[in-house]
Design a protein around this motif. Sequence first.
Motif, mmCIF file in Angstrom:
data_model
loop_
_atom_site.group_PDB
_atom_site.id
_atom_site.type_symbol
_atom_site.label_atom_id
_atom_site.label_comp_id
_atom_site.label_asym_id
_atom_site.label_seq_id
_atom_site.Cartn_x
_atom_site.Cartn_y
_atom_site.Cartn_z
ATOM 1 N N ALA A 169 0.829 -1.210 0.000
ATOM 2 C CA ALA A 169 0.000 0.000 0.000
ATOM 3 C C ALA A 169 0.863 1.259 0.000
ATOM 4 O O ALA A 169 0.563 2.233 -0.701
ATOM 5 N N MET A 170 1.942 1.253 0.778
ATOM 6 C CA MET A 170 2.844 2.403 0.808
ATOM 7 C C MET A 170 3.526 2.595 -0.544
ATOM 8 O O MET A 170 3.647 3.725 -1.048
ATOM 9 N N ALA A 171 3.983 1.493 -1.140
ATOM 10 C CA ALA A 171 4.667 1.594 -2.426
ATOM 11 C C ALA A 171 3.728 2.135 -3.499
ATOM 12 O O ALA A 171 4.096 3.034 -4.270
ATOM 13 N N MET A 172 2.491 1.633 -3.550
ATOM 14 C CA MET A 172 1.568 2.076 -4.581
ATOM 15 C C MET A 172 1.164 3.532 -4.379
ATOM 16 O O MET A 172 0.988 4.274 -5.343
ATOM 17 N N ARG A 173 1.041 3.948 -3.142
ATOM 18 C CA ARG A 173 0.759 5.372 -2.872
ATOM 19 C C ARG A 173 1.922 6.229 -3.378
ATOM 20 O O ARG A 173 1.716 7.270 -4.012
ATOM 21 N N ALA A 174 3.149 5.784 -3.131
ATOM 22 C CA ALA A 174 4.328 6.528 -3.583
ATOM 23 C C ALA A 174 4.410 6.540 -5.104
ATOM 24 O O ALA A 174 4.702 7.574 -5.720
#
Length: 415
Positions: A169-174
Amino acid sequence: MSDEMPLLAEPRFGLRHQQFLTARASMRDGPPFPVLVNDTRTQNNIGCRVTTEGVLALMEAYGFPSGHSITLSELVDLSKAALQERHNEGSLDVEGVLEAVQATAQYGSLAALLKKASLVVVNGEGSFYDRQLKGLATLAVAILARETLGKPVAIVNQSVVLDDPLMAAMAMRAYDSADVVAFREPMSLDRLGQHNVRRPILAADTAFLHAFATPAERVEAVPAGLFPNLYLAGRFPVGTVLLGGSSALFRADRPPFTGYAFYRDLAQALLQRGHPVGLYAADAADERMLSALAVELDLPMASAATPPQEVLALMNAASCYISGRWHASILAACVGTPPILGSANFFKTQALHEMLELPWKMFDYHDLEHDAQSILQTVDAIFTAGDELRSQIRQKATHWAHTAHLWAEACCTRG
């Protein structure tokens, strides 16, 4: 006096010095400047040094030289301050990570610097897998730089394992907010699966840039100076079978390593077949096993502090390099030395095995009892193949070297 200049109270160079450098850069007058996030040169690891130096060199070559870099040490400190307690409690989600990071004094110092940035380049090396807190903190810095500070952001030189829901989730937000997103090997792109990454770029690790250097004549390597470890370094004759370690070993987040006896037996079997054997620790953690092996079998060993040019000379003298180290194996390929790749802390060495189209099997450091015979057969086959194989390996490395700049080019066109 120490109240006026706190660094005078520090017994040795450390994280506080780096934080002072960041604070000084944030107070600099003048026009905005590019900032590199995750400068890994603070690590005693050959890959960290050559990769970060390559990223900085490409930034310089494409007209956005780094005005300051935020080190891995600073990011680790940020992750501990912001996330460790909440991670232990199991209460983290994306917004929670961002809020926790923003609430720390460490991020306040970094934000003051990032406000002066003309471009934020995030070096994703070694960060985005499992639930690595340093990776979450690095992604948080990337997200906040883009979403709250309005800075153009490039996330480059990365491999990703998105099996952990929070890391995914963090990677896709970034990725959704970043201007440039680049991966250093194809397997990460292939494994993104259902994740929809906008305009991803395949740009090989900057360590491949060493393939453009003309290799020296293959001569006996004798690492100079104290850095290889004065008491263990020695001569590495042409044709040395070079043994290394792996990022899969001696880690709290991976199975314990119990294969030392099998590794020793492998070295002895190579010696019995008439192959000279040498040891190279690409990371300080590898010295735990290799220095013991060097003492027990009276073998030459070069340490993790050995500079890149000395390492390239060592690789050039070797007939092959047996290890689970991504970057060191790339350097071997750059001078035509075939890597025999073993398991790493995630799939990256498998990706390199496929990138170089190596015709032999990989091995597992946690199953050496069953893989040793296959390794011996591969070494024999490499000796038989000779210079033709070395030329093929170097051509593959050169192919990937030609792609390493693509993220920097994209920063110019999209920045």
